[in-house]
Structures are given as structure tokens and as C-alpha cells.
Design a protein around this motif. Sequence first.
Motif, PDB file in Angstrom:
ATOM      1  N   MET A 188       0.837  -1.170   0.000  1.00 37.20           N
ATOM      2  CA  MET A 188       0.000   0.000   0.000  1.00 37.20           C
ATOM      3  C   MET A 188       0.891   1.246   0.000  1.00 37.20           C
ATOM      4  N   LEU A 239      -9.260  -1.814   5.720  1.00 31.66           N
ATOM      5  CA  LEU A 239      -7.915  -2.355   5.636  1.00 31.66           C
ATOM      6  C   LEU A 239      -7.782  -3.611   6.497  1.00 31.66           C
ATOM      7  N   ASP A 250      -2.793  -7.622   7.651  1.00 30.47           N
ATOM      8  CA  ASP A 250      -1.575  -7.870   6.871  1.00 30.47           C
ATOM      9  C   ASP A 250      -1.066  -6.596   6.211  1.00 30.47           C
ATOM     10  N   THR A 251      -1.967  -5.781   5.686  1.00 33.02           N
ATOM     11  CA  THR A 251      -1.579  -4.520   5.046  1.00 33.02           C
ATOM     12  C   THR A 251      -1.048  -3.531   6.072  1.00 33.02           C
TER      13      THR A 251
END
Length: 145
Positions: free
Chosen positions: A1, A102, A105-106
Amino acid sequence: MRLTKGISGFDADHLIEQDMRRFQSMVYHLATSEQRAKALQFIDQPHFVYMQALIQMGDEQFTILHHRLMPYIAFAKFDEELNFQFLTKPHLHKYFPMRKCLVADTLNILLTQDKELHSLSEVEWKYISHFDSKTIGDVMFNYWD
């Protein structure tokens, strides 16, 4: 991201503040639609870069975070040191239309992993260094002063 300039809350004059009432409406819709769910408390501290709602769902208590300047939602619990432990709750994404929910993991990706992709300002990088922020989630949902 990719982190865009202003997402930390600094150098954010070009971003539009999200609406607390709209966030409350989405959370109340979740609380009335999900079995055994309650909205316990809303917290809106202007110096934080997020708004939050404390939720009780069955035996679990967690926080829903709404970024103050971007249409981002995250789910979290506090750990022993009162830091966020991000959660993944895909079954709750439907209650936040026009928002990007979200996943853990992100939010737990290290800033150094894709540092060249981020377009943060010099001021933001100074705060990241000063507060020793390590992950994307640390930058997006901070309460730096």
C-alpha cells in the motif's frame, strides 16, 4: 500500500476531513444489524488522526478506527502497551460503504519494505523517525503530538 502525503495528519491541508456523524451512522447500522453487537463508545479527539468506536460483539471487544482525513477503516484491539493490534474482519466491511476497510496484513507491512513508493513529506518522515514508527498502520493511525 502506498502512503500519500498528509496521511499522517501533517502536511494535510489538501485533504478533506471525514464526517464523524457519518462514521457514527455506519457503526450504529453495524450494531443494529449484527447479532449481539453494541456500540459502547465513540471517541473523537481532534489531535488524533483517526476517530474511533468501541464495539462489543458477543464476548469480543474491539475498536473500529476511521481515518480522519481519508476514507479508510481499520479494526484493532489494544495490546499490553496500549498499542494497536490490527485485526482482519472481512464480514464487517459491508457496513462501511465508500470506505476502504484495511486488513491486518496490510497495516503491519514495514515502512521500509516499499519506502520508495510512499509520497510522504519531509515533515512526515521526521515524525516517523522521532516516534520510531515501523509499519504502515503506525503512520496511518497515529496520535503523534
